[in-house]
Design a protein around this motif. Structure first.
Motif: not given
Lengths: 581, 581
Positions: A179-181, A220, A565-567, A579-581, B179-183, B185-190, B576-578
């Motif tokens: 998904x893409x916010x 995914x 991916x990266x933060x 927000x992150x969990x 951006x795309x949250x990575x499940x 790699x929690x807290x990281x995004x593509x 996704x930890x979001x």
């Protein structure tokens, strides 16, 4: 000007010409009086010659150059004294008059050769160097050619390439979406498509008649070996067609690809097999039919002899390994260990050796007489010298295990030649499969697949028995693609959503646009999609898709080269309202 | 079988044959004794004839069918009594023997005709019906052809189609990433790529030599009219080339496309203009050179006559509208209002009419004598009957305003024929532009563009003056594409990141892989990218890209048909930890 010719171009007819070449220093050899350098580019390798006596200065210069330096050289094409018949430029070399170093290079972390000394991780990290290896580049050149020939063929058949959107809507059904916010619509998300399924159906409703797209899709999923989070499909759809039209059209495409790209003439008519038959004979919906080793049902000849394991089993299966009666105890133990591995999960393996002298030797001799065993051999059509391998258990499980064993034996016996290509249409897939976890039916293909009209009356009484107008193309044990005739009637589609456990509201929220489209004159239509990564790997004779993808991700979905991916930074998170969990 | 022929295929040579057609009911006419139906598919329209006297039953049946019903019919091809010369099938019709209704249709919310009665919103919501209109379908057919011919040309030039990843790494520089949250790699995004820039450069480092890709790119910007969050680029890169090689290669591509797709022969050699000249003469880096109306610098002849507005202006510009001296007061007022609109932002407009009798009439007569005005006319090369239009102010602003006025006058005077195509290479773009907000230089093209070697010594003393090896292809006032020769030296690239305000750590974190790649033998390289949406729209003679995209998004980035983006359910957010803010 960086070059007058490429490094793969010069021939004896160029002798005497002054040329300019650019490329990478593949290797150099210093023979005292002479120094030779192999200069490499995408097109080939050309030998550069430096003569200490004739031109000491440039020869000294050449000796200082390291592996993978980028050079531009000028010189005269001369005949080579010791010719190399293995490369197209092997009859000439360049007497170099001038060297320009375009860029230096540190020593690469692994050798840029077909057989490299680099491990998988280091090659992934330095993928741009790994891609320099001819063997990898050729795989990507093959992919390029397959893609272009696919387009040419489909264009010749009046298919139109239409781009469908990448930012679409998330649907909880099926595999997990990426998904893409959306920043502009805070709290809302796009999804990346798992396939352009609904869009291509809408294009049929729009009258595009024949659509194709070579398109990135996203899933995914927890990655198994050789799965990628992003993959490429050859996605196609046709209107006013029946299953037969689709099979013929894409049989033509696959024949075209093998002819143009590999020079291979496939079967003029691809064989077809029902799903039911494929499961019965091969325990797989994508059987490798390069070799026989077909399953034989041994229930009738194995049961009732007080051998509990067989007596209790739902199904006893055998395959007949021709001329393998000579297998040693050690070989048989190894096979037994192999089927007992957790990936296969069999409890054990029963064998029957059909000895050359007409006697039989089995691992369960104490339960079966020689006459019993002769019956086994007869049932499995085994001759003297053959070896029967038997597995037993619940039908689904034993078929899966025997499928693995069959493929393994195919490998062992050298029956799976990667340069032999055996396509097979598997047809008449079941419409639904029962899911124990959720205690309901799931669509085997997807919710848009149409039931066979002749099975429609089973839909209320025995939904699991309903067959679909769905088909896969298998080749060499691999699923190259699959598709179906779609539902084009609103009521049937609603009924299907119902059957799959959608409430009316859910169906409307997720697929309302499609249901609505079906009310405005939807034509009969159907299609299929091929996995390009898999197709190209199969055409290349490889089991692994990874090297047919320029920049693949690893099993954790990471690109280790770019470190993704990266933060995100705080500002980015804020803008997205996340927000992150 | 749904059809033996398409609805665009039948000709007098088919008369007497029994055929099967399928398609949509475009319209029907009931003439009492006869009923006619136009049956439409992608390929054309065929007239169906029903004769009340000959076959009352089927005629009655036909009369019940509504617009956009999907029909299959069987019948005989007969000669038409009143022929329609406007359509290829106009000499025949079908005497229908059998009708099968394949699907019904509700009455569409707008008419499926070239000129529809549907507004923009309703057509967007029912895009699948809008796409049925021939005029829209033809735009997408044009796009399909342009894409395929692009591939054929680039293939003939040894370019390789390589797919680069869609799930990449976010880089805060430049426009905003999706951006795309990575499940996993929690807290990281593509991030989704804004362009495959760094990947195509890596492919050059890998020795691919010539790369292309027709590829979706993504930019999370506040959408101006006619911008889309996802757009398609023809993305190309070449190694061992200079700017000249690139311009020639892509001049060839554009010529090929216009020849094959539009039947238009473009200039054999595209004209070139420096960025500096384009700004001076047209106030635009993508001048429409289908017409002249070039800017004339009037500083020397307008200043020092006590007309404060001109005296205080940094720059006074004129354009000469030939044969427009007859413009009425009303017309001139309207032009003045036009330049005063906030989108243009000029304070006013000065004119000079060069009357047929040799006198001059200007809006500032009281400051300038007839002799002064004669000097104006002479400077602007205006003859009797011409009209000069003058704007003044700060250089950048007045150029922008005059550019708008020039294009507007071009429209007014009918000088912008959409079927005339005038390409122009704009070259020697500045490397950097100063950004007032952040008080530092930004890369005008991107951080990988190489400075011109001859300007390198200015990089410390006057960075704003450094020109880049960067170029754009403009056509008819539109930027079709652009590119540059890239930096291939690690030190120069580090220097550039420095100049753009990256710390060493930031440069390393974001582009370390590229800097590292440059240490292992990076060849000289460069490339460019064309905007496919824009290119196709320009080839189609249209200003708007929207109808050249099958499923476009609206100005809020929404797909109103599928209703995306949309909220995720809790389970998805959890995985996704979001959390939402």
């Amino acid at each position: 000007m960086y070059r007058s010719h490429t490094c793969g171009e010069l021939r004896p007819s160029h002798i005497g010409q002054t040329v300019t070449l650019s490329g990478w220093l593949q290797k150099s050899r210093d023979l005292g009086g002479m120094t030779f350098i192999d200069l490499r580019d995408r097109y080939g390798i050309t030998q550069l010659a430096f003569n200490m006596e004739e031109n000491a200065a440039i020869c000294q210069e050449a000796r200082k150059l390291g592996r993978e330096f980028v050079l531009k050289i000028e010189g005269e094409v001369i005949e080579r004294s010791s010719k190399n018949k293995n490369i197209p430029t092997g009859e000439i070399e360049i007497k170099v008059a001038k060297i320009t170093v375009l860029n230096g290079s540190k020593t690469p972390p692994f050798t840029i050769e077909d057989e490299t000394d680099g491990g998988e991780e280091i090659r992934a990290q330095y993928r741009y160097l790994d891609l320099r290896r001819t063997t990898i580049r050729e795989k990507l050149l093959l992919r390029n050619k397959v893609a272009l020939e696919t387009r040419k063929y489909l264009d010749s058949q009046e298919f139109i390439d239409v781009e469908t959107p990448v930012l679409i809507k998330s649907t909880p059904e099926g595999a997990r979406d990426f998904v893409v916010p959306s920043r502009m619509n805070e709290g809302q998300f796009y999804a990346l498509p798992q396939s352009p399924q609904t869009f291509k159906q809408l294009l049929m409703v729009s009258g595009f008649d024949r659509y194709y797209q070579i398109v990135k899709c996203f899933r995914d999923e927890d990655l198994r070996a050789d799965r990628q989070p992003e993959f490429t499909q050859i996605d196609c759809e046709m209107a006013f067609v029946e299953q037969e039209d689709i099979l013929n059209t894409f049989e033509g495409m696959i024949q075209h690809l093998f002819r143009e790209v590999r020079g291979v003439e496939l079967d003029a008519k691809f064989p077809r097999m029902t799903y039911a038959e494929a499961m019965e004979k091969y325990g797989s919906d994508k059987p490798d039919i390069r070799f026989a080793l077909e399953f034989v049902n041994m229930n009738d000849v194995t049961k009732g002899k007080n051998f509990g394991i067989f007596d209790d089993a739902e199904l006893v299966l055998a395959i007949n390994a021709h001329d393998c009666a000579g297998y040693t105890r050690k070989q048989l133990d190894k096979l037994t260990d192999w089927v007992r591995r957790p990936q296969i999960g069999a409890k054990g393996l029963i064998y029957l050796k059909c000895n050359e002298d007409g006697t039989f030797k089995s691992s369960v001799d104490k339960f079966y007489s020689q006459e019993d065993l002769a019956e086994w051999a007869k049932t499995a059509n085994a001759k003297a010298g053959d070896l029967l391998l038997l597995l037993s258990g619940d039908t689904d499980k034993v078929r899966k295990q025997m499928n693995e064993l069959r493929l393994h034996m195919g490998d062992e016996l050298g029956l799976r030649n990667p340069n032999v290509f055996k396509p097979l249409w598997v047809i008449d897939f079941p419409l639904l499969e029962w899911d124990e976890d959720s205690n309901r039916y799931h669509a085997m293909h997807h919710p848009f697949t149409s039931p066979k009209p002749e099975d429609m009356d089973l839909i209320d009484t025995d939904p699991g028995k309903v067959r679909a107008n769905a088909y896969d193309l298998a080749m060499n044990g691999v699923e190259l693609g699959g598709g179906s005739i779609r539902i084009h009637d609103r009521d049937v589609q609603s009924r299907m959503f119902d059957l799959l456990g959608f409430s009316k509201e859910e169906a409307e929220a997720q697929f309302g646009f499609l249901l609505s489209a079906f009310e405005y004159g939807a034509p009969p239509h159907g299609g299929l999609a091929f996995g390009l990564d898999r197709l190209v790997a199969t055409m290349g004779g490889s089991d692994s898709i990874r090297d047919y993808i320029a920049f693949p991700k690893n099993n954790s979905g990471r690109d280790v080269m770019i470190d993704a991916p990266s933060p995100l930074n705080d500002e980015q998170m804020d803008e997205l309202g996340l927000r992150l969990r």
